[in-house]
Scaffold this motif. Structure first.
Motif, PDB file in Angstrom:
ATOM      1  N   LEU A   1       0.864  -1.182   0.000  1.00  0.00           N
ATOM      2  CA  LEU A   1       0.000   0.000   0.000  1.00  0.00           C
ATOM      3  C   LEU A   1       0.895   1.224   0.000  1.00  0.00           C
ATOM      4  CD1 LEU A   1      -2.350  -1.139   2.897  1.00  0.00           C
ATOM      5  CD2 LEU A   1      -2.895  -1.141   0.472  1.00  0.00           C
ATOM      6  N   SER A   2       0.340   2.375  -0.380  1.00  0.00           N
ATOM      7  CA  SER A   2       1.176   3.571  -0.422  1.00  0.00           C
ATOM      8  C   SER A   2       1.408   4.120   0.980  1.00  0.00           C
ATOM      9  CB  SER A   2       0.539   4.627  -1.316  1.00  0.00           C
ATOM     10  OG  SER A   2       0.494   4.128  -2.624  1.00  0.00           O
ATOM     11  N   LEU A   3       2.130   3.376   1.784  1.00  0.00           N
ATOM     12  CA  LEU A   3       2.436   3.780   3.153  1.00  0.00           C
ATOM     13  C   LEU A   3       3.936   4.008   3.238  1.00  0.00           C
ATOM     14  CD1 LEU A   3       0.403   0.895   4.755  1.00  0.00           C
ATOM     15  CD2 LEU A   3      -0.264   3.306   4.741  1.00  0.00           C
ATOM     16  N   HIS A   4       4.325   5.040   3.976  1.00  0.00           N
ATOM     17  CA  HIS A   4       5.736   5.385   3.937  1.00  0.00           C
ATOM     18  C   HIS A   4       6.614   4.537   4.843  1.00  0.00           C
ATOM     19  CE1 HIS A   4       5.755   8.443   0.933  1.00  0.00           C
ATOM     20  NE2 HIS A   4       4.586   8.840   1.398  1.00  0.00           N
ATOM     21  N   ASP A   5       6.005   3.924   5.883  1.00  0.00           N
ATOM     22  CA  ASP A   5       6.851   3.185   6.816  1.00  0.00           C
ATOM     23  C   ASP A   5       6.593   1.692   6.771  1.00  0.00           C
ATOM     24  OD1 ASP A   5       7.979   5.540   8.002  1.00  0.00           O
ATOM     25  OD2 ASP A   5       5.948   5.896   8.785  1.00  0.00           O
ATOM     26  N   ALA A   6       7.507   0.963   7.406  1.00  0.00           N
ATOM     27  CA  ALA A   6       7.263  -0.454   7.648  1.00  0.00           C
ATOM     28  C   ALA A   6       6.387  -0.554   8.896  1.00  0.00           C
ATOM     29  CB  ALA A   6       8.578  -1.178   7.846  1.00  0.00           C
ATOM     30  N   TYR A   7       5.584  -1.619   9.006  1.00  0.00           N
ATOM     31  CA  TYR A   7       4.690  -1.802  10.148  1.00  0.00           C
ATOM     32  C   TYR A   7       5.107  -3.020  10.969  1.00  0.00           C
ATOM     33  CZ  TYR A   7       1.646   1.945   8.739  1.00  0.00           C
ATOM     34  OH  TYR A   7       1.151   3.177   8.451  1.00  0.00           O
ATOM     35  N   THR A   8       4.816  -2.963  12.280  1.00  0.00           N
ATOM     36  CA  THR A   8       5.277  -4.033  13.162  1.00  0.00           C
ATOM     37  C   THR A   8       4.142  -4.986  13.527  1.00  0.00           C
ATOM     38  OG1 THR A   8       6.874  -2.501  14.068  1.00  0.00           O
ATOM     39  CG2 THR A   8       6.443  -4.489  15.342  1.00  0.00           C
ATOM     40  N   TYR A   9       4.407  -6.275  13.414  1.00  0.00           N
ATOM     41  CA  TYR A   9       3.448  -7.313  13.804  1.00  0.00           C
ATOM     42  C   TYR A   9       4.133  -8.297  14.742  1.00  0.00           C
ATOM     43  CZ  TYR A   9       0.128  -5.687  10.339  1.00  0.00           C
ATOM     44  OH  TYR A   9      -0.768  -4.921   9.650  1.00  0.00           O
ATOM     45  N   GLU A  10       3.312  -8.936  15.564  1.00  0.00           N
ATOM     46  CA  GLU A  10       3.875  -9.937  16.453  1.00  0.00           C
ATOM     47  C   GLU A  10       3.980 -11.284  15.730  1.00  0.00           C
ATOM     48  OE1 GLU A  10       2.087 -10.098  20.327  1.00  0.00           O
ATOM     49  OE2 GLU A  10       3.050 -12.025  20.767  1.00  0.00           O
ATOM     50  N   VAL A  11       5.084 -11.988  15.973  1.00  0.00           N
ATOM     51  CA  VAL A  11       5.273 -13.295  15.347  1.00  0.00           C
ATOM     52  C   VAL A  11       4.719 -14.366  16.288  1.00  0.00           C
ATOM     53  CG1 VAL A  11       6.961 -14.901  14.380  1.00  0.00           C
ATOM     54  CG2 VAL A  11       7.414 -12.418  14.327  1.00  0.00           C
ATOM     55  N   PRO A  12       3.705 -15.099  15.875  1.00  0.00           N
ATOM     56  CA  PRO A  12       3.181 -16.152  16.759  1.00  0.00           C
ATOM     57  C   PRO A  12       4.281 -17.176  17.059  1.00  0.00           C
ATOM     58  CG  PRO A  12       1.847 -15.932  14.760  1.00  0.00           C
ATOM     59  CD  PRO A  12       3.038 -15.069  14.581  1.00  0.00           C
ATOM     60  N   LEU A  13       4.152 -17.823  18.221  1.00  0.00           N
ATOM     61  CA  LEU A  13       5.190 -18.756  18.669  1.00  0.00           C
ATOM     62  C   LEU A  13       5.569 -19.782  17.612  1.00  0.00           C
ATOM     63  CD1 LEU A  13       4.523 -19.706  22.395  1.00  0.00           C
ATOM     64  CD2 LEU A  13       6.503 -18.549  21.353  1.00  0.00           C
ATOM     65  N   ASN A  14       4.540 -20.369  16.964  1.00  0.00           N
ATOM     66  CA  ASN A  14       4.834 -21.457  16.029  1.00  0.00           C
ATOM     67  C   ASN A  14       5.591 -20.990  14.784  1.00  0.00           C
ATOM     68  OD1 ASN A  14       2.722 -20.053  14.931  1.00  0.00           O
ATOM     69  ND2 ASN A  14       1.566 -21.862  14.305  1.00  0.00           N
ATOM     70  N   MET A  15       5.569 -19.692  14.514  1.00  0.00           N
ATOM     71  CA  MET A  15       6.291 -19.188  13.339  1.00  0.00           C
ATOM     72  C   MET A  15       7.706 -18.757  13.678  1.00  0.00           C
ATOM     73  SD  MET A  15       3.676 -16.795  11.279  1.00  0.00           S
ATOM     74  CE  MET A  15       1.965 -17.267  11.230  1.00  0.00           C
ATOM     75  N   GLN A  16       7.984 -18.648  14.971  1.00  0.00           N
ATOM     76  CA  GLN A  16       9.273 -18.072  15.359  1.00  0.00           C
ATOM     77  C   GLN A  16      10.495 -18.793  14.775  1.00  0.00           C
ATOM     78  OE1 GLN A  16       9.828 -16.958  19.400  1.00  0.00           O
ATOM     79  NE2 GLN A  16       8.010 -15.659  19.458  1.00  0.00           N
TER      80      GLN A  16
END
Ligand code: ADP
Ligand code: ZN
Ligand code: ZN
Length: 822
Positions: free
Chosen positions: A12-27
């Protein structure tokens, strides 16, 4: 376990990176460069790209969890992301814009992502709300449709839970859009492990003649147990030229003698042709190559200024060969891949399956496959692509060990992307890419862009001159024809001056070929009522419509609008409606009676729409099935024909008089480039330039083919008027369907920008075409001193636009930012 967070770029035309939490099983699995599905806003899912992973908890908000991990390994490498950041800053656009431009469509998850049931719903306890969703999901659906159907009964947390429990999945574009193509292969059954066992089996088939014959045929084809035996063979190849069929094979499969299995094969047809040796360089090319290498020991970028047919491509091939031998990857950028069938062939001939071709005319599957083969080079140097020949978007390919970047015909305008953002110039970005990857960059052209030449003259780039044609033939002789004089004496043959007409006749009678250049396609640029002067215009754009005779319609070249030609004028009723001016289609029509028996062909946007049309036209000219080729800009681009001896530029006036600071540079480049198609191999060619301004200083420069003078004269002007390369130009285009909104917004923006006294602000003004596809537009041009960093400039511009957007009634205006406009 500590919590982990991923920073992701959304499409999307967004200027920054966004932060999400990584679920345990994906770590354990998550890595930068992989794609993940995340929710953004209350409703929508997107495939986002992970750029970094950390255990730092973001401050001030609760990060949402990543929904799904889409890739097992990264599809973009960390070293590729440097270019993204640089581009976002320099071209004043968002990382999301770059994301959308960079990945092939097959690797992007669109906003209306589809979701479907995985079939794991039996074993699990589900809530009532979850069951509602499951009931709706008997077919694949989208989040949007679900919400519509369920209304207030839709619960996002319920959907999230279903996703987490793997009852529901988001469609992975990579697996749904991109399905590897497979084929049936045949090998010996593992139980037939020795030559002796094979013979026993053959004997056992005494009464099944066909099966026995097939087994013998198989052993022969694969040379089973012999020297250089081949373990497997495709069914197609096994059956080729025989009358065996699947029933025979199935029997052998059932009897556990042969084994059928499926495996992926490439969709990209690798040409089976024999590789040819690289040409030896002539002595001038040798010297030039040595100079390039010596520059590369000191600088990152070299520019070859080599006249047309001097053999620049041969030098590139030698450099590529050396890079390949030292295990490096090479990017070879060409302005438009469709126009370069000849170069594709030359590279394929010498480098065979190491070369991949990448451009937007390929379908999704092909593009993903090429992407993966570039990635693959990191693990398996024998299988992956080491050279990519491609158009501008190949800048983003996942190179892991880039050593050399070549930009051929570097002056070409089509390296610049106009729409949508990022509005980047691939030639300039190739330089950035090279420097970031510690790779060397070679720019080449017979008519370098004045920016690159300036950089070479001032020592930023190294400069190499190559001013002998390989054939040792002189550049064509250029003759200027004064159209006013020819008209007065009534010596025109349709659009041809008497001189050009005669030259063409002589050439054709000797079996030589002619190229004619006209920069208008269609039949005639416009039609007009001869009684009242009425000219039909596009209903969506502020331009006149072009007449296309073949389709018997008037077309808009900006938006595609079309309408039939009326027999009488809607203004005055007069039937006296006539075509005005000449497009390529009309020229083709008018030449036919002038050259009876000559084979005439045309190359323009209209004749090259289908996939192979361009190659066919090139092939016909190569094999001398065409005598006269009429074309637009397309005929100027790097084509190499042996027997073209005459080139005609039918009207140089509109090239010279085009209202743009680059008009002279462009006109010079275009005319030298078409001229360069003449007399490449046998005898010196002849070029006729028709103009009604023979006294124009640029015409004299064109006659002398004096690049240096063209460059010098323009540099003085550009310095005086603060144009590139001395200043950076940035064009802001304000758009809205209502002209009042455009005016108000553009005036406010220009006023605010003018508060900065170190900036030169021009406009706002309506451009040449002030309405396109119902949108009115006004332009503001900025001249920015090079002492400001791209980051500073971006912040300044974006902040100003934001401020004006927040003023009353302004939010619906669109502003495009075009840095270094083409
Ligand atoms: P440019 O890219 O400078 O316009 P090309 O590389 O297309 O020039 O060369 C023009 C023609 O001369 C081509 O047909 C090419 O194959 C031929 N040629 C150039 N150099 C050599 C060489 N060293 N050996 C054989 N043929 C060559
Ligand atoms: Zn009229
Ligand atoms: Zn239009």
């Amino acid at each position: 376990m500590p919590k982990m967070f991923a920073q992701v770029i959304l499409p999307l035309s967004l200027h920054d990176a966004y932060t999400y939490e990584v679920p345990l099983n994906m770590q354990p699995a998550i890595q930068p460069g992989q794609r993940v599905v995340v929710q953004f806003g209350p409703k929508k899912f997107y495939a986002a790209l992970v750029v970094s992973v950390s255990d730092e908890k973001p401050e001030g908000f609760q990060a949402k969890e990543i929904v799904q991990l889409l890739d097992e390994s990264p599809v973009v490498l960390p070293q590729n992301l440097g270019l993204w950041r640089w581009m976002a800053s320099y071209y004043c656009c968002s990382l999301g814009d770059i994301f959308r431009a960079a990945l092939p469509p097959g690797l992007k998850l669109e906003s209306k992502s589809k979701i479907f049931l995985t079939g794991n719903d039996d074993e699990q306890q589900v809530s009532e709300k979850e069951q509602l969703i499951i009931n709706q999901l008997q077919d694949i659906s989208t989040v949007e449709i679900l919400q519509k159907k369920l209304g207030s009964r839709f619960s996002y947390p319920a959907l999230q839970k279903l996703l987490n429990n793997n009852v529901v999945q988001v469609e992975e574009k990579i697996s749904s859009k991109y399905k590897p193509k497979t084929e049936i292969f045949v090998k010996l059954h593992p139980e037939v492990g020795t030559e002796k066992q094979l013979h026993e089996k053959i004997t056992s088939l005494e009464r099944a003649k066909k099966q026995k014959a097939l087994l013998l045929h198989f052993s022969e084809k694969t040379n089973a147990f012999g020297e250089k035996s081949q373990k497997e063979i495709s069914k197609k190849e096994l059956f080729k030229g025989t009358d065996f069929n699947s029933a025979h094979l199935n029997e052998l499969h059932k009897k556990k003698i042969l084994k059928k299995f499926e495996q992926p094969v490439s969709r990209i047809l690798e040409s089976e042709q024999k590789q040819v040796d690289i040409n030896l360089l002539n002595k001038f090319q040798e010297i030039a190559l040595a100079e390039v290498k010596s520059i590369f020991s000191k600088k990152d970028v070299a520019l070859i200024h080599g006249i047309t047919a001097s053999g620049k491509t041969e030098i590139y091939i030698h450099l590529i060969d050396e890079a390949l031998k030292s295990g490096e990857q090479v990017l070879y950028l060409v302005p438009e891949i469709a126009l370069t069938t000849q170069i594709v062939q030359r590279l394929k001939n010498v480098f065979g399956p190491k070369v991949g071709i990448y451009h937007s005319r390929l379908n999704n599957q092909e593009r993903v496959e090429i992407w993966e083969k570039v990635l693959q080079f990191r693990q398996n140097r024998d299988k992956g692509y080491q050279v990519i020949l491609g158009a501008r978007s190949s800048l983003f390919m996942p190179f892991s060990n880039l050593g050399l970047v070549i930009v051929d015909e570097e002056h070409e305008n089509s390296f610049k992307q106009f729409d949508p953002a990022p509005r980047y110039n691939a030639r300039d970005m190739a330089v950035v890419l090279g420097i970031q990857n510690k790779a060397k960059v070679l720019l080449g052209s017979a008519t370098p862009s004045f920016e690159s030449y300036f950089n070479a003259k001032t020592g930023k780039y190294g400069l190499v001159n190559l001013d002998k044609r390989h054939s040792n033939i002189e550049l064509p002789e250029v003759m200027i024809i004064d159209l006013k004089r020819v008209w007065k004496r009534k010596q025109m043959h349709s659009v041809l001056s008497h001189e050009l007409f005669e030259l063409m006749n002589t050439a054709i009678s000797k079996g030589e070929q002619v190229i004619l250049f006209q920069n208008r396609r269609g039949y005639s640029p416009y039609v007009q009522c001869f009684n009242c002067g009425w000219i039909p215009k596009c209903q969506n754009c502020d331009v006149s419509l072009t007449y296309h005779k073949y389709k018997k319609r008037l077309n808009c070249h900006y938006c595609g609008f079309s309408q039939p030609v009326s027999n009488e004028c809607p203004e005055c009723g007069s039937p006296d409606i006539k075509t005005r001016g000449f497009g390529t289609e009309k020229i083709e029509d008018e030449l036919k009676p002038l050259f009876p028996g000559a084979r005439i062909d045309r190359m323009d946007l209209d004749t090259t729409r289908s996939k192979n049309a361009f190659s066919r036209i090139v092939h016909n000219l190569e094999s001398r099935k065409t005598d006269i080729l009429i074309g637009t800009q397309m005929v100027t681009k790097g084509l190499d024909f042996e027997h073209v001896s005459v080139v005609g530029i039918l009207n140089a006036d509109n090239l010279i008089n085009f209202p743009d600071f680059r008009a002279h540079e462009r006109a010079y480049q275009l005319i030298s480039q078409v001229s360069g198609r003449a007399g490449r191999k046998h005898n010196r060619g002849k070029v006729i330039v028709q103009t009604s301004q023979p006294e124009h200083p640029l015409i004299e420069i064109i006659r002398k083919q004096d690049y240096q003078e063209a460059f010098q004269s323009q540099m003085e002007e550009r310095k005086l008027f603060k144009y590139p390369p001395f200043y950076r130009l940035i064009k802001l285009v304000v758009k809205h369907k209502n002209p009042e909104n455009v005016n108000r917004f553009a005036n406010q923006l220009a006023t605010n920008l003018r508060h900065n006294s170190s900036l030169i602000v021009l406009g706002p003004e309506f451009p040449l075409v002030s309405r396109i596809q119902l949108w009115y537009q006004k332009e503001i041009w900025l001249k920015v001193s090079r002492k400001f960093s791209p980051g500073e400039v971006k912040n300044f511009i974006i902040n100003n636009i934001d401020t004006v957007k927040h003023l009353k009634d302004n939010s619906s205006c669109v502003v495009n930012i075009d840095v270094d406009p083409g």
